[in-house]
Structures are given as C-alpha cells and as structure tokens.
Design an enzyme around this catalytic site. Structure first.
Site, PDB file in Angstrom:
ATOM      1  N   ARG A 113       0.861  -1.182   0.000  1.00  0.00           N
ATOM      2  CA  ARG A 113       0.000   0.000   0.000  1.00  0.00           C
ATOM      3  C   ARG A 113       0.897   1.230   0.000  1.00  0.00           C
ATOM      4  O   ARG A 113       1.678   1.430   0.944  1.00  0.00           O
ATOM      5  CB  ARG A 113      -0.920  -0.012   1.234  1.00  0.00           C
ATOM      6  CG  ARG A 113      -1.740   1.238   1.361  1.00  0.00           C
ATOM      7  CD  ARG A 113      -2.784   1.209   2.470  1.00  0.00           C
ATOM      8  NE  ARG A 113      -3.369   2.536   2.497  1.00  0.00           N
ATOM      9  CZ  ARG A 113      -3.280   3.397   3.505  1.00  0.00           C
ATOM     10  NH1 ARG A 113      -2.700   3.053   4.645  1.00  0.00           N
ATOM     11  NH2 ARG A 113      -3.790   4.605   3.392  1.00  0.00           N
ATOM     12  N   HIS A 157      -2.881  11.048   0.644  1.00  0.00           N
ATOM     13  CA  HIS A 157      -2.347  10.861   1.992  1.00  0.00           C
ATOM     14  C   HIS A 157      -1.756  12.202   2.431  1.00  0.00           C
ATOM     15  O   HIS A 157      -0.565  12.322   2.667  1.00  0.00           O
ATOM     16  CB  HIS A 157      -1.321   9.721   2.006  1.00  0.00           C
ATOM     17  CG  HIS A 157      -1.098   9.095   3.348  1.00  0.00           C
ATOM     18  ND1 HIS A 157      -1.278   7.743   3.592  1.00  0.00           N
ATOM     19  CD2 HIS A 157      -0.708   9.630   4.525  1.00  0.00           C
ATOM     20  CE1 HIS A 157      -0.999   7.484   4.866  1.00  0.00           C
ATOM     21  NE2 HIS A 157      -0.638   8.615   5.453  1.00  0.00           N
ATOM     22  N   GLU A 203      -7.419   8.833   6.352  1.00  0.00           N
ATOM     23  CA  GLU A 203      -7.606   9.442   7.667  1.00  0.00           C
ATOM     24  C   GLU A 203      -8.122  10.882   7.635  1.00  0.00           C
ATOM     25  O   GLU A 203      -7.358  11.845   7.757  1.00  0.00           O
ATOM     26  CB  GLU A 203      -6.298   9.393   8.463  1.00  0.00           C
ATOM     27  CG  GLU A 203      -5.769   7.993   8.634  1.00  0.00           C
ATOM     28  CD  GLU A 203      -4.656   7.893   9.662  1.00  0.00           C
ATOM     29  OE1 GLU A 203      -4.118   8.931  10.058  1.00  0.00           O
ATOM     30  OE2 GLU A 203      -4.345   6.784  10.085  1.00  0.00           O
ATOM     31  N   ASN A 331      -7.254   2.070   9.709  1.00  0.00           N
ATOM     32  CA  ASN A 331      -5.923   2.241  10.270  1.00  0.00           C
ATOM     33  C   ASN A 331      -6.071   2.105  11.774  1.00  0.00           C
ATOM     34  O   ASN A 331      -6.774   2.903  12.407  1.00  0.00           O
ATOM     35  CB  ASN A 331      -5.351   3.607   9.910  1.00  0.00           C
ATOM     36  CG  ASN A 331      -5.116   3.746   8.406  1.00  0.00           C
ATOM     37  OD1 ASN A 331      -5.269   2.796   7.645  1.00  0.00           O
ATOM     38  ND2 ASN A 331      -4.734   4.936   7.986  1.00  0.00           N
ATOM     39  N   TYR A 333      -4.504   1.878  15.475  1.00  0.00           N
ATOM     40  CA  TYR A 333      -3.333   2.175  16.308  1.00  0.00           C
ATOM     41  C   TYR A 333      -3.635   2.104  17.804  1.00  0.00           C
ATOM     42  O   TYR A 333      -2.961   1.423  18.549  1.00  0.00           O
ATOM     43  CB  TYR A 333      -2.781   3.558  15.955  1.00  0.00           C
ATOM     44  CG  TYR A 333      -2.056   3.590  14.632  1.00  0.00           C
ATOM     45  CD1 TYR A 333      -0.728   3.203  14.554  1.00  0.00           C
ATOM     46  CD2 TYR A 333      -2.705   3.991  13.469  1.00  0.00           C
ATOM     47  CE1 TYR A 333      -0.044   3.211  13.341  1.00  0.00           C
ATOM     48  CE2 TYR A 333      -2.036   4.011  12.248  1.00  0.00           C
ATOM     49  CZ  TYR A 333      -0.704   3.616  12.194  1.00  0.00           C
ATOM     50  OH  TYR A 333      -0.046   3.618  10.995  1.00  0.00           O
ATOM     51  N   GLU A 391      -3.521  -0.010   8.167  1.00  0.00           N
ATOM     52  CA  GLU A 391      -2.296   0.372   8.875  1.00  0.00           C
ATOM     53  C   GLU A 391      -2.383  -0.182  10.283  1.00  0.00           C
ATOM     54  O   GLU A 391      -3.434  -0.117  10.921  1.00  0.00           O
ATOM     55  CB  GLU A 391      -2.123   1.903   8.988  1.00  0.00           C
ATOM     56  CG  GLU A 391      -1.790   2.591   7.698  1.00  0.00           C
ATOM     57  CD  GLU A 391      -1.593   4.108   7.848  1.00  0.00           C
ATOM     58  OE1 GLU A 391      -1.252   4.564   8.968  1.00  0.00           O
ATOM     59  OE2 GLU A 391      -1.788   4.817   6.850  1.00  0.00           O
TER      60      GLU A 391
END
Ligand code: GBH
Length: 485
Positions: A113, A157, A203, A331, A333, A391
């Site tokens: 990616r 991005h 995001e 994503n 985290y 991610e």
C-alpha cells in the site's frame, strides 16, 4: 473427563451466536496430531502487506515537475515540525524504489500500500497532467509486478497541492473536493490497467481537524467550529466524488475503498451491555467521517450537538458521500475504551488511567483488542463485507547495536498482540481480508519529523541505508507460517 470441543464446531457456534457471515475452517485443536499452533493459522488468501505514503518516503520534492504540497510549505515553516525536519529527501524512495520493492519481496508480502502524490501527477492541483510523474508510478508498478506484489494505491495521503490551498483555501472550499474527483479520474484512466485496489483518502481527521482546527498538521490553520465542520464535509465529499469518478473511469473490476482512522471503540468488558454501548459509541463518535461515508447521512446527534456550527450540505452531496464501497480499510493504532452507562447516550468513555501503556509516540496507547473490534464493528454495525486493516504498527525507541542490529522486541510485542486479535476476528468469521503493517521503513513522521521511527526497516537518514530490524524477521516469519504467535 474434560469435554473437548473441536475448533471448527466452536467457531461455528460462535459464528451463529454472533451473526458472523463466513467461517474459515482451521483444523480442530483437539484433532489427533494437531498442535496448539494450528489454532492460530490465518487462512490461505489472507493478504499480508506493508504500507507507506508518498510525502513520508519519496523525497525528490522538486524533481520531474512535482510542485509543492501544503506539507512542503508547513514543514519549511519554522516551529511546525520537530527538529525543523522536512520531507525534502525523506527515505529517498523516489530514487530507491527498486531496492524498496526488494525489501517487500524479501518479507514475502503479497501487497504494497503506497500513495500517489497528487502534486506530482497534477502539479497545480487542477489541469495539466505531468507525464514524468505518470512514468515514475509506472516504473514502480512494473517493479511490483515483477516481484508479484499487488499494488494498493491511496490517492490522497495529506499532500494537498499548495496551489489549491492558495486558490481555494484548500479543504475550506468544495472546489478542492471537485479537483480531487478530477484527479481521481486521471488516476483511474492512467493506472487502473495495473492497479486493482484504490483507496480514496487516508484518515479524514488528520487532514481536517489536525490541519484546520488544532493546526498541528498542514496547513496549520485554526478555524472556528463552523469552519472546521465545513472542512470535514468537503473532505468526505471529496471521497464520495472520487468514488464516483473511479467507478466512471476505471477498468471494470476495480475495487474502491477508503483508509480511515476511525475512533475504535472497545467494550471495556465483553458483555452484551458493554458491547452495545461500544457499538453506539462507534457510530456516534465517528459521525462526521466513517459513519457519514457508510450511511450517507449525518447523525442527528452530530448535527444537533454542532447546532449553528453544523456543516451545510445538499441531499445530492450526501448521496455522493454514501457511494457504495467495495471494501473498507481501517488504520488501527490506539483503543478508545467504552462502558455502558446510565447516560443519555448510553455510554461513557472513562478517563484513561495514567498507567495506560503506550509506545514511543505519546498518543500511541496500546490496546490490541482494536484489531478484533475494528472488523467486528464494521461487519456488525454496517454489514461491511470486505475489511482490511490498512495500517497497524508503532514507533519504538530503536537502538542500533554495536553489531549494526535493531532488537525492537517491543515493536514485535505490539505487532504480535494485534495480530492475535486480528486472527480472532478471522477465526470467528468476521470478514477481515488482509493486514498492512505501518511501515515498511522509517520515514518522515509528519509533525514528529524523523524523531519517531515506525519502520520494520531502519533507515539511516544520512546514508539512506536500510537495515532490517528484528521485527522484519518476525513479520517474514508471520507471513511464511501464516501465524502471528
Ligand atoms: C497514521 O496516522 C498515518 O496514516 C501515517 O501517515 C502515520 O505515519 C502513522 O499513522 C503513524 O503516526 O492529538 O497528540 O493525540 C496516525 C493517526 C496520529 C491520529 C496521532 C491521531 C493524535 C495525536 N493518528 N493523532 S494527539
């Protein structure tokens, strides 16, 4: 005698109980000859990948006709990025992409990616297409094809062409959303013969709230709430218009999705009341972004809490925003723990204990259950059929030893625990199709500059030498054995 239940039967019972759609069929743990390890195997076809983004790895900011993005401007403004770092050189992947594809190949990943730089492809944001940029991404795609690695391309991005910030005030204007759709059309026409998977945006909150409310990221503005909500709206609108542009112009069979850092609501305790509370919180908290995209509307709770500052929008815009997607990428985290409560919303987000563990970035609290709850929430709340973790990874205080190695055992701990929870999701039949590790290599970590390293390859930023960390060996092993433990 202890009653034994086969893994398959256990999975099926669980699947039925939880409304899961499909089950992989791992061998029974209790079958003769089966080892405990068999329990943890991911199915064939599960996609293993690594992720990067253009401004964070490419460098070569003034080469082959690229024009500045808002991140070039921001990073070159004193005081905005740690240590005065910028992405001028970054990990120099623009020149070293062949070597970087070899890193991917040696990991054994099936997918990469990466993001396409809008300010390379359309340097002024609208209009003229830069053939040298097209040629660069074609070379990268050739290299990936030769290594039999599937490209997953992100269109945006965060590297908004500076020209659009100058002309339109960036995401403050719907003209930027329209410009994004026109760029998506170019990408579709030029690359969809070789790229099957596209992500529109990466995001939302990071290029809207962080860029226009707190000002911690480019373009570093601080708007009042009404302005921020309008920026958010133009961002989700850009996504929706780009989905439509990709559908209209890309080769048949193109898969279109998004990569979103939704707030991931984890029930503090896995009981029906807390799970219900976490589902409710998941929809509410993500109302301006993921919920809007997956439902094609803004929740009343969002609109009423914004009051006079609510975004202005049309019905046609909302239907574009809700354009059906082929897959959703999350994503993942850090966790947001939720408890059921006797409150109007039905839930609370308890204050985080000061002892909550985290990694090297101050915001990176550890809660590996997110890798289970992200896919389960998407499937259960919104009936999403194909889900990726686009991610997951962490910063670590990597130390180069005298013998030139990096023993990042804390990063391995972080990855392993998330992957075990991702496996739980797959084993229960939630449709998690793949996992992308952030990141292939150390790179420009936005406002943290080069001070925070997320790579599984160490980059010596003076020589640009790449050194596999212990976590790279771990990930290679995970992929080879299809097992995280
Ligand atoms: C991702 O962002 C990005 O996609 C990627 O480019 C980046 O390198 C990677 O993760 C690692 O950061 O207000 O102090 O609590 C992560 C997104 C970053 C969003 C931190 C929330 C909160 C900062 N998150 N941010 S703080």
């Amino acid at each position: 005698m202890k009653k034994q239940i086969s893994r398959r039967r256990f999975g099926r019972a669980l699947g039925t109980a939880m409304g899961a759609t499909a089950l992989c069929s791992p061998p029974a743990v209790s079958a003769p000859g089966a080892t405990a390890a068999d329990y943890y195997r991911f199915p064939d076809g599960f996609v293993w990948g690594c992720a990067t983004a253009a401004y964070q790895v490419e460098g070569a900011v003034a080469e082959d006709g690229r024009r500045p993005s808002i991140w070039d401007t921001f990073a070159h403004t004193p005081g905005k990025v740690q240590n005065g770092d910028n992405g001028d050189v970054a990990s120099d992947s623009y020149h070293r992409y062949k070597q970087d594809v070899q890193l991917l190949k040696s990991l054994g990943v099936q997918a990469y990616r990466f993001s396409i730089a809008w300010p390379r492809v359309i340097p002024e944001g609208t209009g003229r297409v830069n053939e040298k940029a097209i040629a660069y991404y074609e070379r990268l795609l050739d290299e990936l094809a030769a290594a039999r690695i599937e490209p997953y391309a992100t269109l945006f991005h965060w590297d908004l062409p500076q020209a659009l910030e100058d002309r339109f005030g960036g995401w403050q204007s719907p003209d930027t959303s329209k410009a994004f759709a026109a760029y998506a059309e170019v990408v579709a026409k030029r690359f969809s013969d070789r790229v099957r998977y596209f992500f529109t945006t990466n995001e939302f909150s990071c290029f809207t709230d962080d860029g226009y409310a707190t000002g911690e990221k480019a373009p570093g503005k601080r708007l009042p709430p009404a302005g921020v909500n309008q920026v958010r709206h133009h961002a989700v609108l850009a996504h929706g218009l780009a989905v439509q542009a990709l559908r209209a112009s890309a080769r048949a069979g193109t898969q279109v999705g998004i990569a979103e850092n939704a707030t991931l609501c984890v029930p503090a305790i896995e009981s029906p009341e807390h799970v219900r509370a976490a589902q409710k919180a998941m929809r509410d908290i993500n109302a301006p972004f993921l919920t809007a995209v997956l439902e094609g509307k803004y929740l009343d709770s969002y609109l009423s809490s914004a009051g006079r500052d609510a975004p202005r929008y049309t019905a046609a815009e909302m239907s574009a925003i809700g354009s059906p997607l082929d897959f959703v990428g999350i994503n993942a985290y850090a966790p947001t723990y939720i408890c059921a409560a006797d409150s109007p919303s039905g839930y609370i987000q308890p204050a985080r204990p000061s002892s909550a563990p985290r990694m090297a970035s101050s915001w990176l609290y550890i809660g590996p259950e997110i890798a289970y709850w992200a896919p389960r929430h998407l499937a259960e709340i919104w009936k999403v059929k194909d889900i990726y973790i686009t991610e997951n990874g962490c910063s670590s205080d990597d130390q180069l030893t005298a013998d030139g190695k990096i023993y990042d055992t804390d990063r391995i701990m972080y990855l392993r625990n998330h992957l075990v929870h991702a496996h739980r999701a797959v084993a229960e039949g939630w449709p998690l199709r793949g996992y992308f590790l952030w990141s292939l290599m150390d790179n420009f970590e936005w406002s943290d500059g080069y001070g925070k390293r997320f790579g599984i390859h160490y980059v010596d930023f003076r020589t640009q030498r790449r050194i596999p960390k212990l976590s790279a060996a771990y990930y290679r092993e995970v992929i080879a054995r299809r097992m995280a433990v």
